[in-house]
Design a protein around this motif. Structure first.
Motif, PDB file in Angstrom:
ATOM      1  N   TYR A   1       6.559  -3.550   6.563  1.00  0.00           N
ATOM      2  CA  TYR A   1       7.038  -4.544   5.596  1.00  0.00           C
ATOM      3  C   TYR A   1       6.721  -5.950   6.091  1.00  0.00           C
ATOM      4  O   TYR A   1       6.261  -6.810   5.330  1.00  0.00           O
ATOM      5  N   SER A   2       6.969  -6.210   7.374  1.00  0.00           N
ATOM      6  CA  SER A   2       6.699  -7.526   7.948  1.00  0.00           C
ATOM      7  C   SER A   2       5.215  -7.852   7.878  1.00  0.00           C
ATOM      8  O   SER A   2       4.830  -8.988   7.564  1.00  0.00           O
ATOM      9  N   ALA A   3       4.385  -6.864   8.147  1.00  0.00           N
ATOM     10  CA  ALA A   3       2.941  -7.092   8.078  1.00  0.00           C
ATOM     11  C   ALA A   3       2.515  -7.452   6.668  1.00  0.00           C
ATOM     12  O   ALA A   3       1.643  -8.314   6.462  1.00  0.00           O
ATOM     13  N   ASN A   4       3.137  -6.836   5.676  1.00  0.00           N
ATOM     14  CA  ASN A   4       2.815  -7.156   4.287  1.00  0.00           C
ATOM     15  C   ASN A   4       3.267  -8.559   3.912  1.00  0.00           C
ATOM     16  O   ASN A   4       2.623  -9.239   3.121  1.00  0.00           O
ATOM     17  N   MET A   5       4.392  -8.998   4.471  1.00  0.00           N
ATOM     18  CA  MET A   5       4.879 -10.356   4.211  1.00  0.00           C
ATOM     19  C   MET A   5       3.896 -11.396   4.743  1.00  0.00           C
ATOM     20  O   MET A   5       3.681 -12.444   4.129  1.00  0.00           O
ATOM     21  N   LYS A   6       3.291 -11.096   5.891  1.00  0.00           N
ATOM     22  CA  LYS A   6       2.408 -12.071   6.541  1.00  0.00           C
ATOM     23  C   LYS A   6       0.981 -12.010   6.017  1.00  0.00           C
ATOM     24  O   LYS A   6       0.211 -12.944   6.222  1.00  0.00           O
ATOM     25  N   ARG A   7       0.644 -10.914   5.363  1.00  0.00           N
ATOM     26  CA  ARG A   7      -0.730 -10.721   4.912  1.00  0.00           C
ATOM     27  C   ARG A   7      -1.087 -11.712   3.803  1.00  0.00           C
ATOM     28  O   ARG A   7      -0.420 -11.778   2.770  1.00  0.00           O
TER      29      ARG A   7
ATOM     30  N   LYS B   1       0.688 -12.063  -4.802  1.00  0.00           N
ATOM     31  CA  LYS B   1       1.422 -11.010  -5.490  1.00  0.00           C
ATOM     32  C   LYS B   1       2.923 -11.297  -5.534  1.00  0.00           C
ATOM     33  O   LYS B   1       3.631 -10.810  -6.408  1.00  0.00           O
ATOM     34  N   ILE B   2       3.404 -12.069  -4.537  1.00  0.00           N
ATOM     35  CA  ILE B   2       4.835 -12.354  -4.490  1.00  0.00           C
ATOM     36  C   ILE B   2       5.264 -13.167  -5.693  1.00  0.00           C
ATOM     37  O   ILE B   2       6.345 -12.999  -6.248  1.00  0.00           O
ATOM     38  N   GLY B   3       4.395 -14.075  -6.135  1.00  0.00           N
ATOM     39  CA  GLY B   3       4.759 -14.947  -7.243  1.00  0.00           C
ATOM     40  C   GLY B   3       4.653 -14.281  -8.595  1.00  0.00           C
ATOM     41  O   GLY B   3       5.257 -14.728  -9.561  1.00  0.00           O
ATOM     42  N   TYR B   4       3.861 -13.217  -8.700  1.00  0.00           N
ATOM     43  CA  TYR B   4       3.718 -12.543  -9.997  1.00  0.00           C
ATOM     44  C   TYR B   4       3.701 -11.051  -9.780  1.00  0.00           C
ATOM     45  O   TYR B   4       3.012 -10.542  -8.903  1.00  0.00           O
TER      46      TYR B   4
ATOM     47  N   ILE C   1       7.176  -5.841  -5.218  1.00  0.00           N
ATOM     48  CA  ILE C   1       5.791  -5.523  -4.894  1.00  0.00           C
ATOM     49  C   ILE C   1       5.596  -5.234  -3.414  1.00  0.00           C
ATOM     50  O   ILE C   1       4.848  -4.338  -3.029  1.00  0.00           O
ATOM     51  N   LEU C   2       6.298  -5.976  -2.544  1.00  0.00           N
ATOM     52  CA  LEU C   2       6.116  -5.774  -1.109  1.00  0.00           C
ATOM     53  C   LEU C   2       6.728  -4.453  -0.649  1.00  0.00           C
ATOM     54  O   LEU C   2       6.183  -3.776   0.229  1.00  0.00           O
TER      55      LEU C   2
ATOM     56  N   GLY D   1       3.815   2.615   0.002  1.00  0.00           N
ATOM     57  CA  GLY D   1       2.489   3.195  -0.198  1.00  0.00           C
ATOM     58  C   GLY D   1       1.756   3.398   1.118  1.00  0.00           C
ATOM     59  O   GLY D   1       1.100   4.420   1.337  1.00  0.00           O
ATOM     60  N   GLU D   2       1.866   2.428   2.021  1.00  0.00           N
ATOM     61  CA  GLU D   2       1.222   2.549   3.328  1.00  0.00           C
ATOM     62  C   GLU D   2       1.852   3.655   4.152  1.00  0.00           C
ATOM     63  O   GLU D   2       1.158   4.354   4.908  1.00  0.00           O
ATOM     64  N   MET D   3       3.176   3.836   4.022  1.00  0.00           N
ATOM     65  CA  MET D   3       3.844   4.906   4.756  1.00  0.00           C
ATOM     66  C   MET D   3       3.364   6.274   4.279  1.00  0.00           C
ATOM     67  O   MET D   3       3.274   7.219   5.071  1.00  0.00           O
TER      68      MET D   3
END
Length: 491
Positions: A149-155, A161-164, A369-370, A376-378
């Motif tokens: 999850y943290s990696a997705n936040m930093k990516r 995607k966060i905004g929409y 979305i995150l 999905g990655e898991m």
């Protein structure tokens, strides 16, 4: 025009310097409250900025800023060489209304209250508690999920995607989920057949909004999931029940009902019926699919714990054998994870999916979305599979230990079957016992038994007892307290 000398501004305008809110804004907001509640009337002349600043022990610029804020919002007029006045265009307050700044305790209008949706869940301060079969969040891969999850936040690629959010869901997650369901449950679907929701309950609510009309007939088991029953009843449908035995829902009884009534929908948990944990037999599964086609009856197949099975491979969902588009498959993903990391999903033909996405877009447009990206990655990396494989060993040990404790501590009182899957037992009390009294006594003994676990009528006294969330020592304490509580109410 009311004179400012008659208004107790010192008591009306209370400044709290400990608040983070600017002082000028505190003054402005309290002026608005006083005007709204009639303490300061329209066309009232307000004190000059110097006078009010001295009275409130603040800088004159602070009062000026407050007046500018009030003027900008339209509460006051500033007249050259005359001063500030409460706007004369504001309506006079009703003389019968109380002048108070407290928030209203009740609405001033009537509305339809629903007793059907009364919250069935209770809170407790007890050290120990039973549930209907929740997993143990202490077994959750918090570290693995947190890293992903943290990696997705930093990516950087995810920042846009966060905004929409596309309310149809993360396409990546849907692709992984579709693959996961194909492999684990033989559902030959694409992402066009999949809807991602927050929970099973949200899924059922959307389905009922689309498919059910007032006075439609819905069939459930004599014992059934209370949340589903609430949703169907709220839609205005007539809910009918048919018996459940050791082979699951009585399909012969359902057929007889179909002959005398037009049944719109049947709700079934074929894998492990809630609350009894029994599986719908193969023969009844095939007959149910035939009845659905003959009587044009929608099947809602709810599968809350498919991932938890111990002794044999689980029976495939009804939806995997549905050739006529009569089954809507509803489930949850990530139940072995902590509650905040789970999602619901619906599998259905594409034309219904189009309509369901419209409804989801209204009640849950933002989504997460995150979270979906991380889940999905898991799936793709195999973390979900590894976690399930590891946790199933623990849950099987707990299931077996619960069976030992029920036999040794309550063997003279209850009958039960060891479940082949899931995270709960369904125990039947042999001797007459008041389950409400038992629950109250257990609470006195520091064990909480929610009323949603109790099933009692003239012919039945039963309980659903979850074991998944209890470690070995906790389980021993819980069953001991349960036995002592029984003895106390029977003595």
């Amino acid at each position: 025009m009311t004179s400012p000398d008659n208004i107790p501004y010192k008591s009306l305008l209370q400044i709290d310097r400990a608040l983070s809110s600017p002082i000028f804004l505190q003054i402005a907001n309290q002026f608005i409250a006083a005007i709204t509640t009639g303490r300061i009337r329209p066309n009232t002349k307000l004190p000059g900025s110097r006078t009010l600043a001295k009275l409130l022990e603040v800088h004159r610029n602070t009062v000026t800023a407050a007046y500018d804020e009030l003027y900008g919002q339209g509460w006051i007029d500033i007249q050259p060489n005359r001063g500030a006045f409460v706007s004369a265009t504001l309506p006079e307050p009703n003389e019968n209304e109380l002048s108070t700044t407290r928030y209203a305790a009740l609405t001033g209008f009537k509305f339809k209250a629903s007793i059907l949706l009364d919250n069935p869940f209770e809170r407790t301060e007890c050290t120990y508690s039973l549930n209907d079969g929740s997993p143990d969040i202490r077994l959750t891969q918090i570290e693995d999920f947190s890293k992903i999850y943290s990696a997705n936040m930093k990516r950087k690629s995810n920042r846009s995607k966060i905004g929409y959010y596309n309310y149809e869901g993360s396409e990546y997650f849907k692709e992984q989920m579709a693959t996961y369901l194909q492999r684990s449950r033989s559902l030959q679907i694409t992402t066009n057949n999949l809807l991602i929701t927050r929970s099973i309950e949200m899924s059922l609510y959307i389905i009922s909004e689309i498919l059910l009309q007032p006075e439609d007939s819905v069939v459930v088991g004599t014992l059934s999931y209370f949340s589903a029953n609430m949703i169907f009843q709220k839609s205005g449908s007539r809910v009918y029940t048919v018996p459940v035995d050791d082979q699951g829902l009585d399909i012969d009884a359902l057929e007889q009902l179909c002959k005398i009534k037009t049944i719109r929908m049947v709700y079934v948990s074929a894998h492990h019926h809630y609350p009894t944990t029994v599986s719908l037999s193969v023969t009844r599964r095939m007959k149910l699919l035939q009845l659905a086609k003959i009587y044009n009856m929608v099947i809602i197949e709810e599968d809350h714990d498919y991932d938890f099975h111990y002794d044999n491979k689980p029976l495939l969902p009804l939806a995997s054998n549905d050739q006529h588009g009569m089954v809507i498959y509803v489930g949850s993903f990530g139940k072995s994870l902590a509650p905040g990391f789970r999602t619901g999903f619906v599998v259905a033909p594409e034309n219904l999916m189009v309509e369901m996405r419209k409804h989801l877009g209204i009640i849950d447009r933002q989504g997460d979305i995150l979270m979906e990206q991380a889940l999905g990655e898991m799936i793709e990396e195999g973390a979900i599979h590894r976690h399930l494989k590891k946790s199933l060993k623990v849950y099987k040990e707990r299931r077996d230990h619960m069976a030992f404790l029920l036999s040794s501590e309550l063997g003279n009182w209850v009958d039960f079957e060891i479940p082949t899957g899931g995270l709960a037992y369904f125990i039947l009390w042999r001797k007459p016992i008041n389950l409400l009294k038992l629950s109250l006594q257990a609470r006195k003994n520091d064990l909480f038994i929610p009323r949603t676990l109790l099933y009692q009528n003239r012919s039945l006294s039963a309980m659903r007892v979850g074991f998944g969330s209890l470690e070995r020592e906790e389980m021993e304490v819980v069953i001991r307290i349960l036995r002592e509580s029984v003895e106390q109410i029977k003595s």
